[in-house]
Design a protein around this motif. Structure first.
Motif, PDB file in Angstrom:
ATOM      1  N   LEU A 174      -2.939  -9.153   0.122  1.00 31.52           N
ATOM      2  CA  LEU A 174      -1.481  -9.168   0.228  1.00 31.52           C
ATOM      3  C   LEU A 174      -0.800  -8.147  -0.668  1.00 31.52           C
ATOM      4  O   LEU A 174       0.152  -7.494  -0.270  1.00 31.52           O
ATOM      5  CB  LEU A 174      -0.942 -10.563  -0.107  1.00 31.52           C
ATOM      6  CG  LEU A 174      -1.262 -11.659   0.912  1.00 31.52           C
ATOM      7  CD1 LEU A 174      -0.789 -13.002   0.387  1.00 31.52           C
ATOM      8  CD2 LEU A 174      -0.621 -11.356   2.243  1.00 31.52           C
ATOM      9  N   PHE A 175      -1.275  -8.013  -1.893  1.00 29.17           N
ATOM     10  CA  PHE A 175      -0.593  -7.167  -2.872  1.00 29.17           C
ATOM     11  C   PHE A 175      -1.336  -5.885  -3.197  1.00 29.17           C
ATOM     12  O   PHE A 175      -0.852  -5.063  -3.965  1.00 29.17           O
ATOM     13  CB  PHE A 175      -0.346  -7.957  -4.162  1.00 29.17           C
ATOM     14  CG  PHE A 175       0.458  -9.202  -3.938  1.00 29.17           C
ATOM     15  CD1 PHE A 175       1.784  -9.124  -3.559  1.00 29.17           C
ATOM     16  CD2 PHE A 175      -0.110 -10.451  -4.076  1.00 29.17           C
ATOM     17  CE1 PHE A 175       2.535 -10.259  -3.347  1.00 29.17           C
ATOM     18  CE2 PHE A 175       0.624 -11.599  -3.858  1.00 29.17           C
ATOM     19  CZ  PHE A 175       1.944 -11.510  -3.483  1.00 29.17           C
TER      20      PHE A 175
ATOM     21  N   ARG B  58      -3.978   2.947   2.966  1.00 31.56           N
ATOM     22  CA  ARG B  58      -3.348   1.834   3.682  1.00 31.56           C
ATOM     23  C   ARG B  58      -2.308   1.110   2.846  1.00 31.56           C
ATOM     24  O   ARG B  58      -1.447   0.435   3.380  1.00 31.56           O
ATOM     25  CB  ARG B  58      -4.419   0.810   4.069  1.00 31.56           C
ATOM     26  CG  ARG B  58      -4.914   0.957   5.435  1.00 31.56           C
ATOM     27  CD  ARG B  58      -5.733  -0.226   5.854  1.00 31.56           C
ATOM     28  NE  ARG B  58      -6.458  -0.848   4.766  1.00 31.56           N
ATOM     29  CZ  ARG B  58      -7.635  -1.414   4.880  1.00 31.56           C
ATOM     30  NH1 ARG B  58      -8.234  -1.435   6.029  1.00 31.56           N
ATOM     31  NH2 ARG B  58      -8.223  -1.955   3.864  1.00 31.56           N
ATOM     32  N   SER B  59      -2.381   1.213   1.538  1.00 36.33           N
ATOM     33  CA  SER B  59      -1.471   0.493   0.653  1.00 36.33           C
ATOM     34  C   SER B  59      -0.025   0.948   0.866  1.00 36.33           C
ATOM     35  O   SER B  59       0.243   2.124   1.092  1.00 36.33           O
ATOM     36  CB  SER B  59      -1.860   0.738  -0.804  1.00 36.33           C
ATOM     37  OG  SER B  59      -0.885   0.206  -1.670  1.00 36.33           O
ATOM     38  N   SER B  60       0.900   0.003   0.768  1.00 34.94           N
ATOM     39  CA  SER B  60       2.313   0.350   0.915  1.00 34.94           C
ATOM     40  C   SER B  60       2.797   1.180  -0.274  1.00 34.94           C
ATOM     41  O   SER B  60       3.869   1.766  -0.221  1.00 34.94           O
ATOM     42  CB  SER B  60       3.159  -0.914   1.060  1.00 34.94           C
ATOM     43  OG  SER B  60       2.979  -1.743  -0.073  1.00 34.94           O
TER      44      SER B  60
ATOM     45  N   LEU C 199       1.639   8.567   1.594  1.00 30.49           N
ATOM     46  CA  LEU C 199       1.391   8.676   3.028  1.00 30.49           C
ATOM     47  C   LEU C 199       0.588   7.448   3.431  1.00 30.49           C
ATOM     48  O   LEU C 199      -0.581   7.315   3.073  1.00 30.49           O
ATOM     49  CB  LEU C 199       0.619   9.956   3.366  1.00 30.49           C
ATOM     50  CG  LEU C 199       0.213  10.139   4.828  1.00 30.49           C
ATOM     51  CD1 LEU C 199       1.443  10.151   5.740  1.00 30.49           C
ATOM     52  CD2 LEU C 199      -0.603  11.398   5.005  1.00 30.49           C
ATOM     53  N   VAL C 200       1.237   6.522   4.125  1.00 27.57           N
ATOM     54  CA  VAL C 200       0.591   5.268   4.528  1.00 27.57           C
ATOM     55  C   VAL C 200      -0.066   5.463   5.881  1.00 27.57           C
ATOM     56  O   VAL C 200       0.594   5.828   6.856  1.00 27.57           O
ATOM     57  CB  VAL C 200       1.614   4.112   4.583  1.00 27.57           C
ATOM     58  CG1 VAL C 200       0.940   2.827   5.035  1.00 27.57           C
ATOM     59  CG2 VAL C 200       2.286   3.925   3.233  1.00 27.57           C
TER      60      VAL C 200
ATOM     61  N   SER D 255      -7.459   1.249   0.955  1.00 25.52           N
ATOM     62  CA  SER D 255      -6.121   1.025   0.395  1.00 25.52           C
ATOM     63  C   SER D 255      -5.643   2.245  -0.385  1.00 25.52           C
ATOM     64  O   SER D 255      -4.512   2.676  -0.248  1.00 25.52           O
ATOM     65  CB  SER D 255      -6.130  -0.188  -0.537  1.00 25.52           C
ATOM     66  OG  SER D 255      -6.403  -1.349   0.200  1.00 25.52           O
ATOM     67  N   HIS D 256      -6.494   2.779  -1.220  1.00 19.58           N
ATOM     68  CA  HIS D 256      -6.208   4.010  -1.971  1.00 19.58           C
ATOM     69  C   HIS D 256      -7.348   4.965  -1.645  1.00 19.58           C
ATOM     70  O   HIS D 256      -8.359   5.004  -2.322  1.00 19.58           O
ATOM     71  CB  HIS D 256      -6.104   3.724  -3.469  1.00 19.58           C
ATOM     72  CG  HIS D 256      -5.012   2.761  -3.781  1.00 19.58           C
ATOM     73  ND1 HIS D 256      -3.694   3.131  -3.810  1.00 19.58           N
ATOM     74  CD2 HIS D 256      -5.030   1.440  -4.031  1.00 19.58           C
ATOM     75  CE1 HIS D 256      -2.942   2.081  -4.086  1.00 19.58           C
ATOM     76  NE2 HIS D 256      -3.736   1.032  -4.221  1.00 19.58           N
ATOM     77  N   HIS D 257      -7.171   5.735  -0.583  1.00 17.61           N
ATOM     78  CA  HIS D 257      -8.242   6.515   0.017  1.00 17.61           C
ATOM     79  C   HIS D 257      -8.416   7.884  -0.650  1.00 17.61           C
ATOM     80  O   HIS D 257      -9.516   8.254  -1.026  1.00 17.61           O
ATOM     81  CB  HIS D 257      -7.940   6.690   1.509  1.00 17.61           C
ATOM     82  CG  HIS D 257      -9.108   7.126   2.308  1.00 17.61           C
ATOM     83  ND1 HIS D 257      -9.863   6.261   3.059  1.00 17.61           N
ATOM     84  CD2 HIS D 257      -9.665   8.344   2.479  1.00 17.61           C
ATOM     85  CE1 HIS D 257     -10.831   6.925   3.656  1.00 17.61           C
ATOM     86  NE2 HIS D 257     -10.734   8.196   3.321  1.00 17.61           N
TER      87      HIS D 257
END
Length: 163
Positions: free
Chosen positions: A32-33, A94-96, A100-101, A109-111
């Motif tokens: 979620l976070f 992918r993380s908000s 660049l999402v 998440s942090h690619h």
């Protein structure tokens, strides 16, 4: 069975049950976070200019007009999207929290991180599972320079720097 053995088995079962519950809660919280953003090691952070008075831009290769000012997605779910480039590093994932999402199953998440180091844009993989590719070659955990127009692939999305 003795009552003492029964009591020990009950307590052991409760302890295992609580470990399971905490594991589920931790997993849900991470989904979620998101997870904490990794910071650059001290030696790499020193190489990034803190706040230059005049933004430094890389020189363009022959045949290109000027330094890159935008990132353009050339294939994937967000084809055609243009993101303006500043002087700050841009995280991709992918993380908000990412600059660049990219929401697909092959992106972490942090690619990756796209950063301006001196007068050159660099791309660095942040330990992703599926990897980051620059012109078809896998990028490691060390920053690699990116030329204008060179395709960068993260998950199912391909993008490039343009002027």
């Amino acid at each position: 069975m003795s009552e003492l053995l029964l009591l020990v088995l009950r307590i052991g079962f409760l302890v295992m049950l609580w470990f399971f519950v905490f594991g589920v809660v931790y997993s849900l919280r991470a989904d979620l976070f998101g997870v904490r953003v990794r910071k650059l090691p001290a030696d790499q952070a020193a190489a990034v200019p803190a706040s230059p008075a005049q933004p430094a831009r890389p020189s363009a290769p022959a045949g290109r007009s000027g330094p890159p000012t935008r990132l353009v997605i050339t294939s994937g779910p967000k084809t055609g999207l243009e993101v303006p480039l500043g002087t700050e590093p841009m995280s991709i994932g992918r993380s908000s929290e990412s600059g660049l999402v990219i929401r697909d199953d092959y992106t972490s998440s942090h690619h990756a991180r796209l950063a301006l180091r001196g007068d050159t844009w660099t791309i660095q993989d942040l330990g992703s599972t599926n990897g980051t590719y620059l012109a078809g070659e896998r990028v490691g955990d060390k920053p690699r320079p990116v030329a204008v127009g060179t395709p960068i692939k993260v998950g199912a999305t391909t993008f490039e720097l343009r002027s």
